[in-house]
Design an enzyme around this catalytic site. Sequence first.
Site, short mmCIF file in Angstrom:
data_model
loop_
_atom_site.label_atom_id
_atom_site.label_comp_id
_atom_site.label_asym_id
_atom_site.label_seq_id
_atom_site.Cartn_x
_atom_site.Cartn_y
_atom_site.Cartn_z
N LYS A 164 0.72 -1.31 -0.30
CA LYS A 164 0.06 0.16 -0.05
C LYS A 164 0.83 1.10 0.02
CE LYS A 164 -4.08 2.07 2.55
NZ LYS A 164 -4.92 1.79 3.64
N SER A 174 -10.04 2.28 2.35
CA SER A 174 -8.87 2.48 1.76
C SER A 174 -7.92 1.85 1.08
CB SER A 174 -8.23 3.87 2.53
OG SER A 174 -7.29 3.18 3.28
N SER A 227 -10.29 0.07 6.74
CA SER A 227 -9.76 0.16 5.57
C SER A 227 -9.01 -1.36 5.09
CB SER A 227 -8.73 1.12 5.22
OG SER A 227 -9.30 2.35 5.19
N1 GLN Z 1 -13.66 4.48 5.77
C1 GLN Z 1 -13.10 4.99 6.76
C2 GLN Z 1 -12.65 6.61 6.68
O1 GLN Z 1 -12.88 7.12 5.65
C3 GLN Z 1 -11.89 4.48 7.12
C4 GLN Z 1 -10.50 4.59 6.59
C5 GLN Z 1 -9.42 3.91 7.19
O2 GLN Z 1 -9.64 2.70 7.72
N2 GLN Z 1 -8.19 4.21 6.67
O3 GLN Z 1 -11.89 7.08 7.56
#
Ligand code: GLN
Length: 485
Positions: free
Chosen positions: A78, A155, A179
């Site tokens: 990532k 994400s 995410s």
């Molecule tokens: N969807 C969540 C957010 O937008 C989680 C994102 C994440 O876990 N990095 O914050």
Amino acid sequence: MTEITQLTIHETLDGLKNKKFSTVEVIKEYIKEMEVKRSLNAYVLETPETALSQAKESDNRYFQGKERRLEGIPLGIKDLFCTKGIRSTACSHILDGFIPQYESSVTANLFSSGGICLGKLNMDEFAMGGSNETSYYGPVVNPWQQNRNLVAGGSSGGSAAAVAANICAAATGTDTGGSIRQPSSFCGVTGIKPTYGRCSRYGIMAFASSLDQAGPIAKDVRDCALLLNVMAGYDAKDSTSANLPVPDFTKVLGQSVKGLKIGIPAQYRPDGLNEEISAYWDKGIEILRSAGAEIVDISLPHTQYALATYYIIAPAEASSNLARYDGVRYGLRVDGDHLDNMYINTRTEGFGKEVKRRIMIGTYVLSAGYYDAYYLKAQKVRRLIRDDFIKAFKQCDVILTPTSPTAAFPIGDKHMNENPINMWLNDIFTVSVNLAGLPALSLPIGLSADGLPLGLQLIGKSFDEETVFRAAAVIEKEAKFERLK
Ligand code: GLN
């Protein structure tokens, strides 16, 4: 014959050990596949030359019988992880061309165990998002039913899509509010967010430091366990890293769940929960019950406040963490007629809409006069949410829930994009786990009527990833989910 790229990590390691193929052959197959599948937009940077030279070293090691735990396993990383000498941008314009001088501890662990870097994977900008649509490099296309142009989740959308599409054997992800788990669910792969502190955060670009955790996304439960064995561990460079021994997580795979108590939280079945998701949840419950586990109804009464709490705490920490991107020492710089204007111009151009939204919210909830009303209150509710879990775990050993309230939705979906709240609601089942710092795994349970993967989530006690893995392996075996070829 199964293609090399369709193999799991454990199958690939077997093949390499038994000289069915060499590491160089494996890497070449993956490089070919990555080229064919570029339209998925899963990678934002491919590193085939480094991969091939690492592969030669791996083959040497196999030849000398000196192979390490993940020798020759092709990984996607990532873009949130700093990789030494390899561009790392968090998929933000503000980190344009940033090439770190150092390696994140998690990727260092993977590479020093023989893992090979195929490239950097797409993600929501600074991991803020749930659909990979906030990436500066554009959305990832979900490899399932590509003609429908669905999101891969976020994400870690690039990570989940790349694993599902067989363009890496496994990938790293990070999880601040879901995410790792939500994109795993959307793409039909398996991912685990370990207990907060299990993996070092050193060298991972910070989003919300008290919630961020790295973890693996892989083709099956065993691969996740193999990867976590290597990724986890104490690191003096991260003051929140836990100084605890890392068990061999593969040891519990195949162990019975007889007598294990599975908690089913009432609050995770709200009115209007998607019927298919509800039915698959029941299927998961049945699998564990038939395997001898005891099903226990539990209550997590503060669940209803989790999203609000998360969307105060995460932006607060983000606004502070992102203050460092000022255009001075690295990344993008947009000049201005004096220093303040240089900062303003750089940040105006460098950050995308969602990131700016979070900085604004975070700055607001931390500001004098509002700090008590929002941030302090959210911290108190966070404690109540954690206490809910602590109480529930007096009655059960592991908790089973759906991972996400929906399957993958179309890229550009109006409902999701016109009002950010709708996108944030998608995190309803995942954020509490981060607020409480617990480990949780998502694994595919089946396909929706229109053929899209759906996932179940197993939540464990603090530092008890083993019970999570044990229960996951039992569900996986019975679910017989078919991965994409
Ligand atoms: N969807 C969540 C957010 O937008 C989680 C994102 C994440 O876990 N990095 O914050």
